[in-house]
Design a protein around this motif. Sequence first.
Motif, PDB file in Angstrom:
ATOM      1  N   THR A 100     -54.845  50.500 -11.389  1.00 16.96           N
ATOM      2  CA  THR A 100     -53.812  49.953 -12.023  1.00 16.96           C
ATOM      3  C   THR A 100     -52.881  50.894 -12.310  1.00 16.96           C
ATOM      4  O   THR A 100     -53.092  51.797 -12.956  1.00 16.96           O
ATOM      5  CB  THR A 100     -54.118  49.006 -13.217  1.00 16.96           C
TER       6      THR A 100
ATOM      7  N   SER B 250     -48.973  51.213 -14.306  1.00 15.57           N
ATOM      8  CA  SER B 250     -48.426  50.309 -15.263  1.00 15.57           C
ATOM      9  C   SER B 250     -46.963  51.269 -15.917  1.00 15.57           C
ATOM     10  O   SER B 250     -47.196  52.510 -15.823  1.00 15.57           O
ATOM     11  CB  SER B 250     -49.065  50.057 -16.361  1.00 15.57           C
TER      12      SER B 250
ATOM     13  N   ARG C 145     -44.597  46.408 -16.498  1.00 16.85           N
ATOM     14  CA  ARG C 145     -44.673  46.029 -15.094  1.00 16.85           C
ATOM     15  C   ARG C 145     -45.920  46.573 -14.792  1.00 16.85           C
ATOM     16  O   ARG C 145     -46.264  47.716 -15.050  1.00 16.85           O
ATOM     17  CB  ARG C 145     -43.714  46.504 -13.991  1.00 16.85           C
TER      18      ARG C 145
ATOM     19  N   HIS D  32     -49.163  46.863 -11.337  1.00 15.78           N
ATOM     20  CA  HIS D  32     -49.710  46.581 -10.026  1.00 15.78           C
ATOM     21  C   HIS D  32     -51.119  47.096 -10.053  1.00 15.78           C
ATOM     22  O   HIS D  32     -51.475  48.115 -10.496  1.00 15.78           O
ATOM     23  CB  HIS D  32     -49.117  47.352  -8.981  1.00 15.78           C
TER      24      HIS D  32
ATOM     25  N   ASN E 278     -49.690  41.656  -8.814  1.00 16.43           N
ATOM     26  CA  ASN E 278     -48.480  42.316  -9.835  1.00 16.43           C
ATOM     27  C   ASN E 278     -48.639  41.486 -10.774  1.00 16.43           C
ATOM     28  O   ASN E 278     -48.889  40.387 -10.792  1.00 16.43           O
ATOM     29  CB  ASN E 278     -47.209  42.199  -8.913  1.00 16.43           C
ATOM     30  N   TYR E 279     -48.028  42.127 -11.959  1.00 15.21           N
ATOM     31  CA  TYR E 279     -48.229  41.610 -13.338  1.00 15.21           C
ATOM     32  C   TYR E 279     -46.914  42.011 -14.142  1.00 15.21           C
ATOM     33  O   TYR E 279     -46.783  43.347 -14.168  1.00 15.21           O
ATOM     34  CB  TYR E 279     -49.135  42.034 -14.018  1.00 15.21           C
ATOM     35  N   ALA E 280     -45.895  41.289 -14.433  1.00 16.07           N
ATOM     36  CA  ALA E 280     -44.927  41.856 -15.291  1.00 16.07           C
ATOM     37  C   ALA E 280     -44.560  40.830 -16.142  1.00 16.07           C
ATOM     38  O   ALA E 280     -44.551  39.321 -16.211  1.00 16.07           O
ATOM     39  CB  ALA E 280     -43.372  41.946 -14.249  1.00 16.07           C
TER      40      ALA E 280
ATOM     41  N   ASN F  96     -53.165  41.380 -18.200  1.00 13.75           N
ATOM     42  CA  ASN F  96     -53.168  42.187 -16.843  1.00 13.75           C
ATOM     43  C   ASN F  96     -54.707  42.093 -16.659  1.00 13.75           C
ATOM     44  O   ASN F  96     -55.151  41.619 -15.749  1.00 13.75           O
ATOM     45  CB  ASN F  96     -52.439  43.219 -16.621  1.00 13.75           C
TER      46      ASN F  96
END
Length: 722
Positions: A310, A312, A341, A343, A358-360, A433
């Motif tokens: 991950t 970030s 953000r 990934h 993805n996480y935002a 996340n």
Amino acid sequence: MFVIDAVPSSLLPSVAQAATQDAGAVPAGQAIVPEIVVTAPARPKSLQGATPVEELSEGRISTYGARSVNDLIQQLQRQQGGRPFSIIVNGRRLGSLADLGELPAEALQAIEIYNPAEGLRFGFGANEPLLNLSLKRKFGSLSLEGDGRDTTDGGGASVSGGGRGARLNGDDRLNGFANVRANEGLLARQRPGIADSGGEPVPQDRSLVPRSRLVSGTLGAARPLGDGNLDIGLRTSGTQDSRRQGGGVRQEGRNRSSGLNTTYSNTVGDLFLTLSSDVGRSTSRSRIRTGADTSSCAGCGIVQDQASATTSAELAALMIGKIGSLPAGDMRINLTIRRNRAHTTTTDRLNRQVVGANYATTSAQANVSLPLIAASTPVLGMLGQVDLTPSINYNAIDGTGHVTGTTVALSWQPVSDLSINASLLRRGSLPSNDQVNAPVQRLIGLTVYDYRVGALVPVEQVTGGAPLAAETSRDVRVDADYNGTVGKSRLNAGAGYARTATDRPTIRLTEPSAFAERYFPDRFGRDTAGRLVSVDTRPFNAVRQVAESVTGRIGLSGRRADGRTNWNAGIQGERQLRQSLRLGPAIPVIDTLSNPLSVLTGVQGRQRWSGQMAVNGPRLGANLTASRTGRARSTSVADPATGVDVAPLVRIDGRVFLTLRPPGATAAAGGGYRLELAVDNITNARPRIRTFDRAGSRTLNPSLLDPVARTILVSFRMPIGR
């Protein structure tokens, strides 16, 4: 002649004029050199006008025998009844305190503790006391540290070693900390004759405590930049662990993480501005091997080989300050905006599958502190100081949705030593996340209670992320805090009430019960003989959860007239008034105090108490803490004749430290040599849990519930330079 002094620059002309007037007194032929005055910039005065409820000088700080700033803060929290602090450094708020916490405690010049209401100046809530850490202008130290830990029953030993250094020069700071720890773990063979609650012997090679290795380090730096200040922190860590389940099954795990955070803070007029960033990367890998001996073959017997990574990045901006005036005082605003953000890549090495996610998120918060009544207010001034703080917050996940929340907080300070805070919150929180994108994997060797056989059994635990909805909650909180003097002693007392009702709470089922397995049979895996072999602990959204509790605390502290010895004693407690949970729309509401979902972690008495006593001097100190959980008797929702009876549990921990300094050395020189002896669980108390049903009762094996029990720790610090 050159003179360095903190003389205001407005006096410079008069100094030069005086030098000219005295020229006749200078011998003929000697050049006249005017006196030059260099002024040093003062640190922020953000707390100007505020009066601390307690101040700790450098000498008093040294009596705590703390190894680091983090260690000292933890001791102060216990002394304050366990309440957390809002923390600022040199009068300013920082984006991260991770590296500062590893500074040696001797780097502190002083500590001031303020009423919770003062935290509003820095954007904190009004429920936690404000702690201001004042660092020394000049300080340097370098030391080696180490410790060894073992149990009186044998096994579970660990050792660690590392170094700590710091250099402070005004607002320039450089500090670092590195540590290596090795834990040998604990196997069932090191607990002779151990058996489960059903009388079956536990496999000798089964791990009760995993074997592990840890390497960690932090590096922090700060310096003035323009009219502001720049703080930088670098962190890194790596762990390796292994556990055995029996029958040659072995799991190996490896985790690594690193990150860099920066904070720039400045004061512009009446506004305090902070910009911060944080970038990080973490990786993990988990492998499960089966077979009697597969160590000589790299790929033999592997049934799980998963890795994840991950990356970030986060940016945040904070603005706090005065925006206007009211008759009762200054209006202050707090604006915070944050963007994150991340990934995550998950790799199944056995099946050669790679999945990316993805996480935002975007979040923002705004609140305004409105002084309603002050001591100078006509007529109403007799009530004291009253502040109202309304706020609104917004949270969103890209492509998923958003939630908003509001808060109304009222702070009342009738006298300087007493503060009362009340708040109504409607909060919205989004899944993290890790809760959403963590890789699905199995962990072996974990013990759970299986109600069908009335015994503790080892199972595979399925972990990972899952699709989750946002939580919304409504909180009511009321706190009263008194911090004053009684004779020559200081009295800290408080009481609080809290009620939280959460819609769509995030829940994990960690072990089966007749109730849980009836409604969630897919969460519990059994073989053809009905033996429990796996539990799916991935999170899911329940329907509603309600918790209600009251807390109380009282503490006394003081010091001898010479100021070289301080003492404190206190007690605090919590009583659960209500805990209820609805797992699904068609599922009845559960009173989880009377019918907990987990025997091992969920059965708790309604009351929990703890207390501490400490006497600390510049060279010798002793601390004693004790905790007690009340008795609990609960029954199954499915069958009231089946249940659990938990006996009260009292734990006592003790700590003694000795500090020796070379002749002529002081606390400011780095703290000297330090030796500490600590004993956790002095009386070797173990949980006593008895399960019962229509066929009889059984007592769970305490060595499986708490394999380590009493432990002894010896640690040292040795200064090696400045």
